[in-house]
Enzyme design. Structure first.
Site, PDB file in Angstrom:
ATOM      1  N   LYS A  78      16.837  -1.044  83.112  1.00 39.59           N
ATOM      2  CA  LYS A  78      17.483  -2.218  83.723  1.00 39.59           C
ATOM      3  C   LYS A  78      17.280  -2.162  85.232  1.00 39.59           C
ATOM      4  O   LYS A  78      17.338  -1.076  85.830  1.00 39.59           O
ATOM      5  CB  LYS A  78      18.976  -2.206  83.363  1.00 39.59           C
ATOM      6  CG  LYS A  78      19.754  -3.442  83.811  1.00 39.59           C
ATOM      7  CD  LYS A  78      21.203  -3.370  83.308  1.00 39.59           C
ATOM      8  CE  LYS A  78      22.021  -4.588  83.732  1.00 39.59           C
ATOM      9  NZ  LYS A  78      23.417  -4.532  83.229  1.00 39.59           N
ATOM     10  N   SER A 153      25.150  -8.610  80.794  1.00 41.39           N
ATOM     11  CA  SER A 153      24.122  -8.764  81.799  1.00 41.39           C
ATOM     12  C   SER A 153      22.836  -8.003  81.492  1.00 41.39           C
ATOM     13  O   SER A 153      21.809  -8.295  82.103  1.00 41.39           O
ATOM     14  CB  SER A 153      24.654  -8.299  83.149  1.00 41.39           C
ATOM     15  OG  SER A 153      24.889  -6.901  83.135  1.00 41.39           O
ATOM     16  N   SER A 177      28.367  -5.517  79.102  1.00 41.74           N
ATOM     17  CA  SER A 177      26.956  -5.827  79.365  1.00 41.74           C
ATOM     18  C   SER A 177      25.922  -5.032  78.596  1.00 41.74           C
ATOM     19  O   SER A 177      24.742  -5.355  78.663  1.00 41.74           O
ATOM     20  CB  SER A 177      26.664  -5.676  80.853  1.00 41.74           C
ATOM     21  OG  SER A 177      27.065  -6.828  81.516  1.00 41.74           O
TER      22      SER A 177
HETATM   23  N1  GLN Z   1      30.100 -10.391  81.538  1.00 42.15           N
HETATM   24  C1  GLN Z   1      30.966  -9.557  82.323  1.00 42.15           C
HETATM   25  C2  GLN Z   1      30.905  -9.987  83.765  1.00 42.15           C
HETATM   26  O1  GLN Z   1      30.325 -10.984  84.001  1.00 42.15           O
HETATM   27  C3  GLN Z   1      30.546  -8.130  82.171  1.00 42.15           C
HETATM   28  C4  GLN Z   1      29.317  -7.806  82.913  1.00 42.15           C
HETATM   29  C5  GLN Z   1      28.936  -6.382  82.809  1.00 42.15           C
HETATM   30  O2  GLN Z   1      29.397  -5.650  81.921  1.00 42.15           O
HETATM   31  N2  GLN Z   1      28.148  -5.941  83.767  1.00 42.15           N
HETATM   32  O3  GLN Z   1      31.401  -9.373  84.627  1.00 42.15           O
END
Ligand code: GLN
Length: 485
Positions: A78, A153, A177
């Site tokens: 990532k 994400s 995410s």
């Molecule tokens: N979707 C959540 C957010 O927008 C979690 C994102 C994540 O785990 N990095 O913060």
């Protein structure tokens, strides 16, 4: 079967028997990227030449007798994990030119084990989002349906695994995410216990929640990667100095006597009936394998999303203060003075969701509001953690859906941040409590979209999570389906 569609453990078997080479595997993955990434758009940076020479080096090393489980295996990273000499953007324009001078600990560990890096994969900017639509560069698409989001994400990681554009990947999980994109793409994603894996070199979003973990085609591969990346690191003071078990030893097909908790708060109005059915059927399967099912309650679940969006945005507003256009990253040209330089660089460099979070977090932390928001959020966080402590007095693991729906259409939620935030309703509490959680495939909707089953464990008890998920996986074959592109 093409090499790119196999798992780490399948390829290791072939490599051991001399049926293939790391170079052939890497070339198969690179050819697959060329063939499908124009549609999927999982990669920000493809490191084809470096991958080829890493693969050749792995083949040489193998012939001299050494073989770590990822020797010569392509694992995508990532783009929020630092890779020495390779662009690391966090999918943000503000880091559009950032080439780190060092490797994140997880990357260094994989390098030490001889892995091949096919490239760096897309994400929501600074990991803020649930659909990868917030990438500052482009949207990644779901390999099962290109009109849909891959989740986020870590959408690039999950889509790349599902599309055969890598053999496995690393993602990061602050509120879901790793698990939510794994569910959306029909692959396996584990968020380890907070403190289990070093975050040194992971670009920080919300430091009290962020964890790195594997996204893989099956549970065995997740255990293999965990064996390599888990453990204490003196460079990350939040990493915990506990021995790392051999996670592959917990893959024993056996859940006899295991108690599985089902929290009533996780079966809510508004969730897709196909998701509910698949998860309830999965629980029945676990029961038929000898586990017993116990109703549990996590009464503060309703406050999790609100609590997370106070704490995560507060931490983000602080962490993202370092992007000032001076030390590194993108610097706006033509600024009148220093303040203007900050203003211009940040205005041009950050996308709208990141700006929204910086503003929310700055507000929550400001004098006069701190007690009402941040401090209150920390108190509610403790209540959420205690809910899990209570539940885990009665059960070994907890099973829930990973997300309330399967992958939604691109654009469906992007106009309404609140709707987007609700995609993480089942994953966020897990980060607030710091416990481990996995998402594994447990079915498909009528539209042939994957559904994820989430299994949660006690702090540092990834082994029970692996045990339950492996037993389920071996009794089903959802994980063997591949997206047709
Ligand atoms: N979707 C959540 C957010 O927008 C979690 C994102 C994540 O785990 N990095 O913060």
């Amino acid at each position: 079967m093409e090499l790119y569609s196999l798992t780490i453990h399948e390829l290791q078997e072939m490599l051991k028997k001399g049926e293939t080479t790391s170079r052939a595997i890497s070339d198969s993955v690179q050819a697959r990227i060329k063939a499908v990434d124009g549609k999927v758009k999982a990669y920000i940076t493809v490191t084809e030449a470096a991958a080829a020479s890493q693969a050749d080096a792995a083949d040489k090393q193998r012939s001299s007798g050494s073989a770590s489980p990822v020797l010569g295996i392509p694992v995508a990273i990532k783009d929020n994990m630092c890779t020495e000499g390779t662009l690391t953007t966090c999918a943000s324009k503000i880091l559009g030119n950032f080439v780190p001078p060092y490797d994140a600990t997880v990357v260094a560990k994989l390098k030490g084990a001889g892995f091949v890096m096919p490239g760096k994969v897309n994400m929501d900017e600074f990991a803020m989002g649930s659909s990868t639509e917030n990438s500052g560069f482009f949207i990644t698409r779901n390999p099962w349906d290109l009109e849909r989001i891959p989740g986020g994400s870590s959408g690039g990681s999950a889509a790349a695994v599902a599309a055969g554009e890598c053999i496995a990947a690393l993602g990061s999980d602050t509120g879901g995410s790793i698990r939510q994109p794994a569910a959306c793409c029909g692959v396996v994603g584990l968020k380890p216990t907070y403190g289990r894996v070093s975050r040194y070199g992971l670009v920080a979003f919300a430091s009290s929640l962020d964890q790195i973990g594997p996204i893989t085609k099956d549970v065995t591969d997740a255990a293999i990667l965990m064996n390599l990346i888990a453990g204490h690191d003196r460079r990350d003071s939040t990493s915990v100095d506990l021995p790392v078990p051999d996670y592959t030893a917990s893959l024993a097909r056996d859940v006899k006597g295991m108690k599985i908790g089902i929290p009533k708060e996780y079966f809510i109005d508004g969730m897709d009936p196909a998701v509910e059915k698949a998860v309830r059927d999965a629980v029945k399967t676990l029961e038929s394998l000898g586990a017993s099912v116990v109703d549990v309650s996590l009464p503060h679940t309703a406050y999790a999303v609100a609590t997370y969006y106070i704490l995560a945005t507060s931490e983000a507003s602080s962490n993202l203060a370092r992007y000032d256009g001076v030390k590194y990253g993108v610097r706006a040209s033509g600024a009148k003075d220093l303040l203007d330089l900050y203003l211009q660089s940040r205005s041009q460099g950050f996308g709208p969701e990141v700006k929204r979070r910086i503003m929310l977090g700055t507000y929550a932390l400001s004098a006069g509001y701190y007690d009402a928001f941040y401090k209150k959020g920390q108190q509610v966080r403790t209540l959420i953690k205690r809910d899990f402590d209570e539940a885990f007095k009665k059960v070994d693991v907890i099973a829930t859906p990973t997300a309330p729906t399967a992958a939604f259409k691109i654009g469906e939620k992007s106009a309404d941040p609140l709707q987007m935030y609700l995609s993480d309703i089942f994953t966020i509490s897990v980060n607030l409590a710091g416990i481990p959680g996995i998402s594994i495939p447990c079915g498909f909707t009528q539209n042939n979209l994957p559904i994820g089953l989430q299994i949660l464990g006690r702090h540092f008890d990834e082994e029970s999570v692996f045990r339950a998920s492996f037993a389920y996986e071996q009794a089903t074959d959802w994980h063997k389906r591949r997206a047709k592109l």
